[in-house]
Design a protein around this motif. Structure first.
Motif, PDB file in Angstrom:
ATOM      1  N   ARG A   1       0.847  -1.189   0.000  1.00  0.00           N
ATOM      2  CA  ARG A   1       0.000   0.000   0.000  1.00  0.00           C
ATOM      3  C   ARG A   1       0.884   1.242   0.000  1.00  0.00           C
ATOM      4  O   ARG A   1       1.737   1.403   0.874  1.00  0.00           O
TER       5      ARG A   1
ATOM      6  N   PRO B   1       0.813   5.078   0.493  1.00  0.00           N
ATOM      7  CA  PRO B   1      -0.053   6.148   0.999  1.00  0.00           C
ATOM      8  C   PRO B   1       0.015   7.428   0.180  1.00  0.00           C
ATOM      9  O   PRO B   1      -0.835   8.306   0.348  1.00  0.00           O
TER      10      PRO B   1
ATOM     11  N   LYS C   1      -3.096   1.648  -4.001  1.00  0.00           N
ATOM     12  CA  LYS C   1      -4.158   1.546  -3.001  1.00  0.00           C
ATOM     13  C   LYS C   1      -5.159   0.489  -3.451  1.00  0.00           C
ATOM     14  O   LYS C   1      -4.854  -0.346  -4.305  1.00  0.00           O
TER      15      LYS C   1
ATOM     16  N   LYS D   1      -3.302  -3.006   3.666  1.00  0.00           N
ATOM     17  CA  LYS D   1      -3.564  -1.818   4.483  1.00  0.00           C
ATOM     18  C   LYS D   1      -3.292  -2.113   5.954  1.00  0.00           C
ATOM     19  O   LYS D   1      -2.713  -1.296   6.676  1.00  0.00           O
TER      20      LYS D   1
ATOM     21  N   GLU E   1      -0.736   0.099   8.136  1.00  0.00           N
ATOM     22  CA  GLU E   1      -1.248   0.925   9.229  1.00  0.00           C
ATOM     23  C   GLU E   1      -0.823   0.421  10.609  1.00  0.00           C
ATOM     24  O   GLU E   1      -0.616   1.219  11.523  1.00  0.00           O
TER      25      GLU E   1
END
Length: 348
Positions: A175, A177, A199, A267, A271
């Motif tokens: 991913r 960002p 994404k 993700k 994260e």
């Protein structure tokens, strides 16, 4: 493994603490009311297209309320995918053009026992076979076919092939960002450049294209997150403001439509700063092959298609997860329209 992943891994190992989500397989029903509101500060004539939640086996639009000073609006659908669209027209001269639509949606989580799926598709119904076809952003020949054949080499059944594709996408993408919105999902470009960052639209479109190139129907489903995910707040922490909560998921067909979401695995990794072999990643990765947790509402599966009514230019749109608008016949930037002039709000 980069240094950030290493530190995260050693921390968990040293403490002996692994925070795993409580995953419940099966159908839980939820109901969410949310609004889309836009103010268009243009003196010229404006045309507006807003995505509307679709009715599916796992979701039902119970009610929709529209408040607007538009001169005309209607609920329509495109002619290929039957994607539901709220279309509105505003005459020139008034610089206070506004529209608010409230959606009341009931939806469930989804769970398919992968061990009970057929190993191969028998007769594929026309509705599913349609999702074997290529589109502008989802080609199935050339480099896409080459990658698909390489990834599935030695796999005898379609179930083995789709699992190999899912695992390859999880392990080889990441991913990014810095990508705007949900990404473009230009699969050929990803494979030609070797840049597998992106994404959800990029990652899940790659999964879909590789499935189609392997003879397995697959599709993206574009929608929006409307509540926090039970898997991880890193995946979704939506409670009130959902303006930037758009998300693309995926499905493949093996006797039935089966949910998948490799993009949300990536993700989670980003994260929560976890390595791909972390126990929590392994658990969520296994879950998201055959399951979705219910924190998201689906709009449509339309890709590289014409709106209804069409844009003035006649051009196709890549995907329809964001509202689109024309000012005096010229399409304006969808991210400016969504993120600066519009707002999605969770009401209940």
């Amino acid at each position: 493994m980069d240094r950030r992943e290493f530190l995260s891994y050693t921390f968990w190992g040293a403490c002996g603490l692994i925070s795993l989500p409580s995953i419940i397989y099966g159908r839980n029903t939820y109901r969410t009311k949310f609004s889309y509101a836009v103010n268009l500060p243009f003196g010229e004539a404006v045309r507006l297209w807003v995505p509307v939640p679709e009715n599916t086996s796992y979701q039902k639009l119970l009610h929709m309320e529209v408040k607007t000073n538009a001169s005309y609006y209607e609920l329509t659908a495109d002619r290929v995918y039957n994607a539901p669209i709220l279309y509105a027209e505003f005459k020139g001269g008034n610089e206070n053009k506004s529209l608010e639509v409230i959606f009341d949606v009931e939806y469930t989580d989804r769970s398919v026992d992968v061990s009970k799926l057929p190993k191969n598709n028998g007769n594929i119904p026309d509705e599913a076979a349609f999702y074997l076809k290529p589109t502008d952003h989802i080609p199935t020949d050339g480099i896409v076919k080459e990658y698909a054949d390489r990834i599935t080499s030695g796999k005898k059944s379609q179930l083995e092939k789709v699992k190999a594709i899912y695992d390859w996408v999880v392990e080889n993408t990441f991913r990014d960002p810095q990508v705007q919105g949900c990404g473009v999902g230009d699969v050929k470009s990803m494979l030609e450049t070797g840049y597998f960052g992106g994404k959800c639209t990029d990652i899940n479109s790659l999964f879909v294209a590789l499935c189609r190139a392997s003879g397995i129907p697959a599709r993206e489903i574009f929608g929006i997150r409307v509540r926090a995910s039970s898997l991880s707040k890193g995946i979704s922490s939506v409670t009130k403001d959902a303006t930037k909560a758009q998300h693309c998921r995926a499905e493949f067909y093996l006797g039935q439509w089966v949910p998948a979401d490799p993009a949300d695995v990536r993700k989670l990794i980003l994260e929560e700063r976890l390595p791909v072999d972390h126990p929590k990643v392994k658990q969520v990765r296994e879950f998201l092959f055959g399951n979705w947790d219910a924190h998201w509402v689906a709009f449509n599966s339309a890709r590289d298609f014409s709106l209804e009514p069409p844009l003035t230019s006649g051009e196709k749109v890549n995907e329809f997860m964001y509202p689109l608008a024309e000012v005096n016949g010229k399409l304006i930037d969808k991210y400016k329209l969504t993120f600066e002039l519009s707002k999605y709000t969770i009401l209940a």
